[in-house]
Design a protein around this motif. Structure first.
Motif, PDB file in Angstrom:
ATOM      1  N   CYS A  37      67.534 -11.546  -7.699  1.00 26.94           N
ATOM      2  CA  CYS A  37      67.149 -12.787  -7.355  1.00 26.94           C
ATOM      3  C   CYS A  37      67.187 -12.987  -5.741  1.00 26.94           C
ATOM      4  O   CYS A  37      68.450 -13.056  -5.415  1.00 26.94           O
ATOM      5  N   LEU A  74      62.851 -10.872  -7.913  1.00 23.28           N
ATOM      6  CA  LEU A  74      62.168 -12.298  -7.924  1.00 23.28           C
ATOM      7  C   LEU A  74      62.485 -12.917  -6.481  1.00 23.28           C
ATOM      8  O   LEU A  74      63.547 -13.139  -6.067  1.00 23.28           O
ATOM      9  N   GLN A 126      61.359 -16.710  -4.557  1.00 22.09           N
ATOM     10  CA  GLN A 126      60.869 -17.931  -4.551  1.00 22.09           C
ATOM     11  C   GLN A 126      59.567 -18.341  -3.656  1.00 22.09           C
ATOM     12  O   GLN A 126      59.096 -19.171  -3.891  1.00 22.09           O
ATOM     13  N   CYS A 172      58.153 -17.193  -7.288  1.00 22.18           N
ATOM     14  CA  CYS A 172      58.656 -17.252  -8.592  1.00 22.18           C
ATOM     15  C   CYS A 172      60.269 -17.652  -8.335  1.00 22.18           C
ATOM     16  O   CYS A 172      60.962 -17.010  -7.929  1.00 22.18           O
ATOM     17  N   GLN A 173      60.490 -18.934  -8.668  1.00 18.60           N
ATOM     18  CA  GLN A 173      61.805 -19.450  -8.640  1.00 18.60           C
ATOM     19  C   GLN A 173      62.305 -19.383  -9.935  1.00 18.60           C
ATOM     20  O   GLN A 173      61.995 -19.571 -10.841  1.00 18.60           O
ATOM     21  N   VAL A 174      63.784 -19.075  -9.685  1.00 19.02           N
ATOM     22  CA  VAL A 174      64.849 -18.866 -10.704  1.00 19.02           C
ATOM     23  C   VAL A 174      65.460 -20.545 -11.007  1.00 19.02           C
ATOM     24  O   VAL A 174      65.997 -20.784  -9.895  1.00 19.02           O
ATOM     25  N   HIS A 175      64.930 -20.941 -12.064  1.00 20.16           N
ATOM     26  CA  HIS A 175      65.683 -22.314 -12.288  1.00 20.16           C
ATOM     27  C   HIS A 175      67.174 -22.173 -13.052  1.00 20.16           C
ATOM     28  O   HIS A 175      68.029 -23.022 -12.673  1.00 20.16           O
ATOM     29  N   ILE A 198      70.476 -19.261 -14.592  1.00 23.41           N
ATOM     30  CA  ILE A 198      70.809 -17.940 -15.095  1.00 23.41           C
ATOM     31  C   ILE A 198      71.207 -18.171 -16.464  1.00 23.41           C
ATOM     32  O   ILE A 198      71.906 -19.160 -16.876  1.00 23.41           O
ATOM     33  N   ALA A 241      67.037 -14.865 -17.272  1.00 27.28           N
ATOM     34  CA  ALA A 241      67.060 -16.085 -16.266  1.00 27.28           C
ATOM     35  C   ALA A 241      65.774 -16.824 -16.735  1.00 27.28           C
ATOM     36  O   ALA A 241      64.557 -16.513 -17.545  1.00 27.28           O
ATOM     37  N   LYS A 242      65.785 -18.236 -16.655  1.00 22.11           N
ATOM     38  CA  LYS A 242      64.658 -19.143 -16.868  1.00 22.11           C
ATOM     39  C   LYS A 242      64.000 -19.423 -15.230  1.00 22.11           C
ATOM     40  O   LYS A 242      64.714 -19.628 -14.412  1.00 22.11           O
ATOM     41  N   THR A 243      62.451 -19.125 -15.199  1.00 19.22           N
ATOM     42  CA  THR A 243      62.048 -18.985 -14.057  1.00 19.22           C
ATOM     43  C   THR A 243      60.876 -19.881 -14.176  1.00 19.22           C
ATOM     44  O   THR A 243      60.444 -20.340 -15.005  1.00 19.22           O
ATOM     45  N   PHE A 275      72.157  -9.119 -13.863  1.00 16.73           N
ATOM     46  CA  PHE A 275      71.483 -10.301 -13.006  1.00 16.73           C
ATOM     47  C   PHE A 275      72.369 -10.054 -11.531  1.00 16.73           C
ATOM     48  O   PHE A 275      73.493 -10.094 -11.582  1.00 16.73           O
TER      49      PHE A 275
END
Length: 897
Positions: A68, A92, A94, A228-231, A233, A243-245, A255
């Motif tokens: 990330c 990834l 953001q 692509c933003q990681v919302h 872990i 991860a939820k992205t 990760f």
């Protein structure tokens, strides 16, 4: 190509209609601002973006490693992972690659840093040179650097560091003011003591480094996904699973969180919550217009006392610094995006740095500043990087908190973390950066905001081997004795947030006692105070508050706890109830993961005491090895017990009067006794000084009563409060190694003369095979005790740690710690000695004969050599025994120093 972003030169307070706004800027900086709202920021991408999966947007369903953050640190981790053979790596971002801090870095890459930091930055410089030589234009130029000193203490610190760096093959020279002027004709030198010239330092284009590392990682298999933003872990059973992205979920085995100032927020919403104490603060530099008199080869300038740096930049100058008091940013939340943006220039806050830069480079008095670049950078509460696998979540690694050194550190940090992931354990030199050095209080938002103001300036503070003491965010963890010690004149330092008395000085004003004055490199100002405390421990009774030690209960319903500890410990822990054993917990290489005491309280319960700094680290390490069936429980009880060491030849008489018990306790035994009116005090016939005495582990609610009774009854025995500096001098004089200085994950018991605490006859324990192999093949380094000769403690500089050791004129190692031996009446130090083949320079076995036979040792202190006597054994210090009121020892006259 160019990206439009907000210009740092737009200062709302100066362009909001107030009179004199533009002239105020002109007066402060002696240039004409062009208050454009937008400026063009060059973005140096390599190759054609179209058709390259470097900029994909689709998220794969799963990957082996998910990174990330596509800043220079994240890209370096990806680059080194694929070099290590990891082919399934996804990065990834953001925003766009390099859009955080990386593109805005000052681009200076230096070699002149102590110990572990130096190893990382030196590798960065080597990597960037290699990439440039391979045909990738990242703007690398070797221009050299002058590191200047205005004060005596600063000059000594630079000389010490130069001695250390020369043996690490760094090309550096100590020079005087006239030589500095010839190396850099633009600097003012009349107020300088001297400096150090480092020929190999250089500069790079930060964004070019970032995008090139990304391109090289992508060419070897790494996949990059922008926008692509990681919302969140994702974890299961304490392990990362994905991860939820914003582009959908993705599964992963590992990760890596390298998202800069956004990292802490992601860590905070992780389940379980991960503590990641970083906080953004302003970091500004100015860029001048082109000056015809400048050349591209102009050296970098670092004026640490002025807190500034300066380098050539596209025909002009770039200067900035690390102000004494930083300015924290984004107290409540970090902006969701900060893509190729800058903050408005903070003219008032930048003014002191500007003044200092003009003082050092008078040419800036007339230079026109075309831009002030201001942006957030991420700092840590102790000024050190944060690396490693988090204690809360397995498989979650972090690489954050570069403290304004993002590009300079990125190469070394990326390799170190990639190797950590690959080998599932860190290299020993990474101990200062281990994420497990923190506890919950360090992640407190208010604590971080307050500490950041001081941590920014720490970057250019005088480096001293003794730990740095902060003024901010103090009095957080205090033993019950804090106010009494304060009244007795305690001067406090802090470890893991715990206030600990370093020494006692009742004559010192109370407001100056929260932390000691600036440390010097010669005889310290607190020398006489420590001598009195030392003599109390040797002749009467000394009372040391050791409450900050990490303390744990380890127990099971049956005998499972014995099997568990036998697996982890290199010593035999199957001891009688009430007995105490000192043991290491080794890793598979035989190195120390823990140095601890184990007290067997019952058949199935042990009490463990570990170093203060190990509270988080050893807890996580042991939990990883707990039986999966839950049969063994590990509990942190650090705050439940207050600890007092009662030390000295009269301690037995004092304790007998207090307890009305037989205090003829063998050294490694314990009893639960009544002390004063209190029951349930665990008393050990052992303490940490090497002197006769006891350790008292007191339930914290009873501690104040026990302390008062000890002090009241102890007056007849000459009792005295004693601090940690005395403890340090006592243990170094007696050749007792210490965690974090002599002991770490790369040091084995045999190397530090603790082989007698290893029971190789046990069927198995972690590290047994490595230690057996070491016994068979021999030791390639040995910890040695040195006594300095021809050294006047009053007038000569002292060794404090990290001084080169020479044997018959050849470099063989470094000191680790040092102090004054009041009984030996000389400065003493500990250090590791190696043996290298004269032709091949390959390491050789260090034998007893090599240490002692035909060996002439010298220790280099800031460029001057001092002869030293070496020994593999503790010195013969008379033991003061406890025999009632009769002391079988007549102390020498006090050392004349």
């Amino acid at each position: 190509m160019f990206l439009l972003c907000q210009a740092s030169c737009r200062i709302s307070s100066l362009h909001s209609g107030s009179s004199g706004g533009h002239s105020q800027v002109h007066r402060i900086f002696s240039h004409t601002f062009k208050p454009n709202r937008l400026v063009k920021v060059p973005v140096c991408f390599y190759g054609n973006r179209e058709g390259s999966n470097l900029w994909n947007h689709a998220v794969p369903q799963q990957t082996q490693v998910l990174i990330c953050g596509a800043g220079v640190v994240g890209n370096s981790v990806a680059y080194h992972l694929v070099k290590n053979g990891w082919t399934d790596v996804v990065v990834l971002e953001q925003g766009r690659i390099g859009c955080g801090v990386s593109w805005r870095a000052c681009g200076i890459v230096g070699h002149f840093h102590s110990s572990a930091v130096g190893a990382l930055t030196q590798y960065s410089a080597k990597l960037y040179k290699e990439i440039q030589n391979q045909g990738y234009d990242i703007g690398w130029k070797t221009c050299g650097a002058v590191n200047v000193a205005r004060t005596k203490n600063r000059f000594i610190s630079l000389q010490r560091l130069a001695a250390e760096e020369r043996v690490e093959k760094v090309d550096c020279q100590v020079v005087g003011p006239s030589e500095l002027k010839s190396l850099h004709p633009l600097i003012r030198t009349d107020d300088l003591m001297g400096g150090v010239w480092v020929a190999t330092d250089g500069i790079v284009n930060p964004l070019a480094v970032c995008t090139t590392l990304a391109r090289l990682a992508q060419s070897q298999g790494a996949q990059y996904i922008e926008n692509c933003q990681v919302h969140k872990i994702l974890t299961e059973n304490g392990r990362v699973v994905g991860a939820k992205t914003s582009n959908g979920p993705i599964k992963c085995e590992v990760f890596v969180l390298a998202a800069g100032m956004w990292s802490r927020e992601l860590a905070n919403i992780c389940v379980p919550r991960v503590r990641l104490p970083v906080h953004p603060a302003e970091h500004q530099y100015a860029i001048t217009e082109v000056k015809p008199v400048l050349t591209e080869s102009l050296p970098i300038v670092r004026d640490y006392d002025g807190h500034i740096y300066c380098r050539e930049h596209q025909g002009g100058l770039l200067f900035g610094g690390f102000e004494k008091e930083g300015k924290p940013l984004f107290h409540k939340s970090v902006p969701p995006k900060f893509e190729f943006q800058k903050l408005p220039a903070d003219v008032v806050h930048f003014q002191p740095l500007c003044d200092q830069a003009k003082c050092r480079l008078p040419i800036l008095e007339t230079a026109h500043i075309k831009e002030i670049v201001n942006g957030p950078d991420t700092f840590t509460p102790d000024g050190k990087f944060i690396l490693g696998e988090t204690p809360e979540v397995d498989g979650l690694y972090v690489a954050v908190g570069m403290n304004g050194n993002t590009v300079q550190a990125a190469g070394g940090v990326g390799r170190a973390l990639a190797d950590w992931i690959t080998n599932a354990e860190p290299e020993a030199q990474l101990l200062p950066f281990d994420v497990r050095r923190f506890i919950d209080l360090h992640n407190n938002q208010k604590f971080l905001r307050e500490r950041m103001r001081e941590a920014v300036g720490l970057h250019y503070a005088i480096a001293h081997p003794l730990p740095t003491e902060f003024h901010s965010a103090r009095k957080l963890r205090c033993s019950p004795f804090y106010t009494l010690q304060e009244a007795a004149g305690a001067v406090f330092g802090e470890r893991m947030g715990f206030e600990r008395a370093l020494y006692f000085d009742p004559e010192k004003p109370k407001e100056e006692r929260l932390c000691p004055p600036e440390l010097t490199f010669g005889k310290p100002a607190w020398f006489d105070n420590v001598r009195e405390e030392y003599l109390a421990c040797r002749e009467r009774v000394g009372l040391i508050d050791m409450s900050s030690f990490s303390k744990f209960h380890i127990k099971s319903a049956g005998t499972e706890v014995v099997d568990f500890l036998q697996l982890l410990c290199s010593n035999d822990i199957d001891i009688p109830v009430g007995s105490v054993t000192q043991t290491g917990m080794q890793n598979e290489r035989g190195g120390y993961e823990n140095d601890c005491l184990l007290i067997r309280r019952t058949e199935n319960c042990y009490f463990m005491v570990s170093p203060t700094a190990q509270e988080t680290r050893i807890s996580q390490w042991m939990q990883k090895h707990l039986p999966s069936d839950g049969s063994v429980a590990l509990s942190d009880v650090t705050s439940m017990y207050t600890v007092l060491n009662v030390v000295g030849p009269k301690s037995k008489e004092l304790m007998t009067e207090l307890t009305q018990a037989d205090m003829n306790m063998p050294a490694f035994t314990s009893q639960t006794l009544h002390v004063g009116h209190i029951s349930g005090v665990l008393v050990m016939g052992f303490n940490n000084t090497g002197e006769p005495g006891y350790s008292l582990y007191i339930p914290s609610e009873y501690a104040l009563h026990v302390y008062n009774r000890l002090v009241t009854v102890g007056r007849d025995f000459g009792i005295k409060d004693v601090g940690y500096y005395t403890l340090r001098f006592l243990r170094i004089e007696k050749f007792i190694p210490f965690w974090g200085e002599e002991l770490d994950s790369n040091t084995t018991p045999f190397e530090v003369n603790r082989g007698f605490k290893v029971k190789l006859q046990k069927e198995y324990f972690l590290g047994k095979f490595a230690l057996q192999h070491q016994v068979e093949k021999g030791l390639f380094r040995r910890l040695v005790h040195f006594q300095l000769d021809n050294h006047n403690p009053d007038t000569h500089l002292w060794p404090w740690g990290r001084e080169p050791i020479y044997r018959n004129g050849k470099y063989v190692g470094m000191t680790t710690s040092s102090g004054y031996g009041f009984t030996l009446e000389r400065v003493v130090c500990l250090g590791f000695v190696h043996c290298f083949d004269e032709k091949s320079q390959e390491p050789q076995v260090v034998t007893n004969e090599y240490i002692s036979k035909d060996a002439r040792y010298e220790i280099e202190i800031a460029g001057k050599m001092f002869p030293a006597r070496a020994s593999l054994h503790p010195p013969k210090i008379p033991v003061v025994t406890m025999t009632g009121t009769n002391i079988r020892y007549v102390p020498k006259a006090r050392a004349k120093v």
